[in-house]
Design a protein around this motif. Structure first.
Motif, PDB file in Angstrom:
ATOM      1  N   ALA A 151     -78.721 -28.496 -21.602  1.00  0.00           N
ATOM      2  CA  ALA A 151     -78.648 -29.646 -22.507  1.00  0.00           C
ATOM      3  C   ALA A 151     -78.117 -30.888 -21.807  1.00  0.00           C
ATOM      4  O   ALA A 151     -78.355 -32.012 -22.256  1.00  0.00           O
ATOM      5  N   LEU A 152     -77.413 -30.700 -20.676  1.00  0.00           N
ATOM      6  CA  LEU A 152     -76.770 -31.831 -20.001  1.00  0.00           C
ATOM      7  C   LEU A 152     -77.466 -32.251 -18.717  1.00  0.00           C
ATOM      8  O   LEU A 152     -77.153 -33.323 -18.181  1.00  0.00           O
ATOM      9  N   GLY A 153     -78.390 -31.438 -18.210  1.00  0.00           N
ATOM     10  CA  GLY A 153     -79.051 -31.855 -16.990  1.00  0.00           C
ATOM     11  C   GLY A 153     -79.889 -30.763 -16.379  1.00  0.00           C
ATOM     12  O   GLY A 153     -79.558 -29.578 -16.465  1.00  0.00           O
ATOM     13  N   GLU A 154     -80.974 -31.167 -15.754  1.00  0.00           N
ATOM     14  CA  GLU A 154     -81.885 -30.227 -15.117  1.00  0.00           C
ATOM     15  C   GLU A 154     -81.251 -29.642 -13.860  1.00  0.00           C
ATOM     16  O   GLU A 154     -80.758 -30.368 -12.990  1.00  0.00           O
ATOM     17  N   GLY A 155     -81.241 -28.330 -13.768  1.00  0.00           N
ATOM     18  CA  GLY A 155     -80.790 -27.664 -12.567  1.00  0.00           C
ATOM     19  C   GLY A 155     -79.292 -27.616 -12.363  1.00  0.00           C
ATOM     20  O   GLY A 155     -78.828 -27.230 -11.283  1.00  0.00           O
ATOM     21  N   GLY A 173     -73.780 -43.795 -11.688  1.00  0.00           N
ATOM     22  CA  GLY A 173     -74.357 -44.840 -12.525  1.00  0.00           C
ATOM     23  C   GLY A 173     -73.731 -44.849 -13.907  1.00  0.00           C
ATOM     24  O   GLY A 173     -72.506 -44.775 -14.051  1.00  0.00           O
ATOM     25  N   ASP A 174     -74.594 -44.922 -14.933  1.00  0.00           N
ATOM     26  CA  ASP A 174     -74.101 -44.976 -16.312  1.00  0.00           C
ATOM     27  C   ASP A 174     -74.141 -43.605 -16.974  1.00  0.00           C
ATOM     28  O   ASP A 174     -74.140 -43.486 -18.199  1.00  0.00           O
ATOM     29  N   ALA A 175     -74.142 -42.528 -16.170  1.00  0.00           N
ATOM     30  CA  ALA A 175     -74.274 -41.182 -16.720  1.00  0.00           C
ATOM     31  C   ALA A 175     -72.990 -40.721 -17.412  1.00  0.00           C
ATOM     32  O   ALA A 175     -71.885 -41.077 -17.006  1.00  0.00           O
ATOM     33  N   LEU A 176     -73.175 -39.913 -18.427  1.00  0.00           N
ATOM     34  CA  LEU A 176     -72.065 -39.241 -19.100  1.00  0.00           C
ATOM     35  C   LEU A 176     -71.439 -38.246 -18.130  1.00  0.00           C
ATOM     36  O   LEU A 176     -72.136 -37.424 -17.532  1.00  0.00           O
ATOM     37  N   GLN A 177     -70.123 -38.339 -17.960  1.00  0.00           N
ATOM     38  CA  GLN A 177     -69.417 -37.381 -17.129  1.00  0.00           C
ATOM     39  C   GLN A 177     -68.664 -36.387 -18.012  1.00  0.00           C
ATOM     40  O   GLN A 177     -68.364 -36.673 -19.172  1.00  0.00           O
ATOM     41  N   ALA A 178     -68.384 -35.218 -17.448  1.00  0.00           N
ATOM     42  CA  ALA A 178     -67.828 -34.140 -18.257  1.00  0.00           C
ATOM     43  C   ALA A 178     -66.707 -33.427 -17.528  1.00  0.00           C
ATOM     44  O   ALA A 178     -66.799 -33.119 -16.338  1.00  0.00           O
ATOM     45  N   ASN A 179     -65.636 -33.144 -18.275  1.00  0.00           N
ATOM     46  CA  ASN A 179     -64.611 -32.203 -17.864  1.00  0.00           C
ATOM     47  C   ASN A 179     -65.160 -30.791 -18.022  1.00  0.00           C
ATOM     48  O   ASN A 179     -66.089 -30.552 -18.804  1.00  0.00           O
ATOM     49  N   LEU A 180     -64.572 -29.841 -17.332  1.00  0.00           N
ATOM     50  CA  LEU A 180     -65.069 -28.471 -17.347  1.00  0.00           C
ATOM     51  C   LEU A 180     -63.926 -27.488 -17.576  1.00  0.00           C
ATOM     52  O   LEU A 180     -62.857 -27.611 -16.978  1.00  0.00           O
ATOM     53  N   VAL A 181     -64.179 -26.518 -18.437  1.00  0.00           N
ATOM     54  CA  VAL A 181     -63.300 -25.362 -18.612  1.00  0.00           C
ATOM     55  C   VAL A 181     -64.179 -24.125 -18.634  1.00  0.00           C
ATOM     56  O   VAL A 181     -65.175 -24.076 -19.365  1.00  0.00           O
ATOM     57  N   ILE A 182     -63.829 -23.136 -17.829  1.00  0.00           N
ATOM     58  CA  ILE A 182     -64.543 -21.862 -17.792  1.00  0.00           C
ATOM     59  C   ILE A 182     -63.533 -20.755 -18.075  1.00  0.00           C
ATOM     60  O   ILE A 182     -62.480 -20.685 -17.426  1.00  0.00           O
ATOM     61  N   ILE A 197     -77.291 -37.380 -18.821  1.00  0.00           N
ATOM     62  CA  ILE A 197     -77.337 -38.073 -20.104  1.00  0.00           C
ATOM     63  C   ILE A 197     -76.771 -39.490 -19.950  1.00  0.00           C
ATOM     64  O   ILE A 197     -75.644 -39.658 -19.475  1.00  0.00           O
ATOM     65  N   PRO A 198     -77.508 -40.530 -20.332  1.00  0.00           N
ATOM     66  CA  PRO A 198     -76.920 -41.878 -20.320  1.00  0.00           C
ATOM     67  C   PRO A 198     -75.734 -41.950 -21.288  1.00  0.00           C
ATOM     68  O   PRO A 198     -75.838 -41.533 -22.447  1.00  0.00           O
TER      69      PRO A 198
END
Length: 272
Positions: free
Chosen positions: A74-78, A30-39, A255-256
């Motif tokens: 902070a970015l999403g439940e679970g 949907g309109d959710a914020l997407q995120a790149n990941l670095v670990i 997060i929208p």
């Protein structure tokens, strides 16, 4: 059995975790914020945090996990970063060593996760404005390229800026700039329009990451800073281990995207 609603971020993450979705995330969530990941291991985390702060356009920092904690509340439940991305890349001393759909057995107690904003987050707004998002229409991953533009080094981390490219009619380009400027946590406005050779790209048909683009008569290429930039920096830094998203295969948050700046302001990490 009914198909899962891939526009719902939590249902999408559940499908990913169950191994039923491992494709690029453009056009889903949907309109959710997407995120790149670095670990990274804790020994490299401070330098990488400074690298993000020095390069906010390609590395808009959304959240940093506590050492050993795979959640990002902070970015999403679970959210569980060991399972919730469609595909991962595993790097060892700067070399791409493995491609995976789960990293649970690689997780260490000293690992620190970094979530960085992604340009997929503004694509719904482009579509709503009638601006074509051609890689979605073609069912492809977005095209991404290494440039001749250096990033600002920090500690061990340095390297070239990576950009994503969306071709569109010239008449739409200015509106695209205006729309994307409203999404600073998704790389914001483009960094370049037009001639790719001016930023060191020799052949648009041969991207360094992602799929070849669909470019039509009357289109111009428009380039955005890209969250694959840290993967180029990992090649230079050569940490003992690093785990990233596979290009185009993002963490989809709760997060929208159009409210992300207001929601995350004041809780994003800073250097002290």
């Amino acid at each position: 059995m009914a198909e899962a609603d891939l526009s719902d971020p939590r249902r999408l993450r559940a499908e990913i975790r169950a191994g039923r979705f491992d494709a690029p995330t453009a056009g889903v969530g949907g309109d959710a914020l997407q995120a790149n990941l670095v670990i990274l291991g804790a020994a490299d985390a401070a330098d990488f945090l400074r690298y993000c702060q020095a390069n906010p356009r390609p590395c808009p920092l959304l959240a940093v996990g506590a050492p050993g904690d795979p959640s990002l509340p902070a970015l999403g439940e679970g959210i569980d970063l060991r399972h919730d991305l469609p595909r991962y890349h595993v790097w060892k001393t700067g070399e791409l060593a493995e491609r995976r759909t789960d990293i649970a057995d690689l997780w260490r107690d000293d690992m620190v996760s970094f979530a960085l904003g992604c340009s997929f987050s503004f694509e719904a707004a482009l579509s709503d404005a009638g601006i074509p998002v051609r890689h979605q229409d073609a069912g492809r991953n977005v095209a991404m390229y290494r440039t001749n533009i250096p990033t600002r080094p920090a500690g061990r981390f340095s390297g070239p800026l990576v950009v994503s490219m969306r071709a569109m009619p010239a008449a739409d380009a200015i509106e695209a700039v205006q729309i994307c400027a409203r999404y600073p946590l998704a790389h914001g406005a483009p960094v370049h329009l037009g001639d790719p050779a001016l930023i060191g790209i020799a052949d648009l048909a041969a991207p360094d990451y992602g799929d070849p683009p669909d470019i039509r008569d009357g289109d111009i290429p428009v380039f955005w800073a890209c969250g694959v930039t840290p993967q180029a920096a990992i090649v230079e830094a050569r940490p003992d281990i690093a785990i990233t998203h596979a290009p185009g295969h993002m963490l989809v948050t709760d997060i929208p995207a159009d409210r992300a700046e207001a929601i995350l302001t004041g809780i994003r990490p800073t250097i002290t």
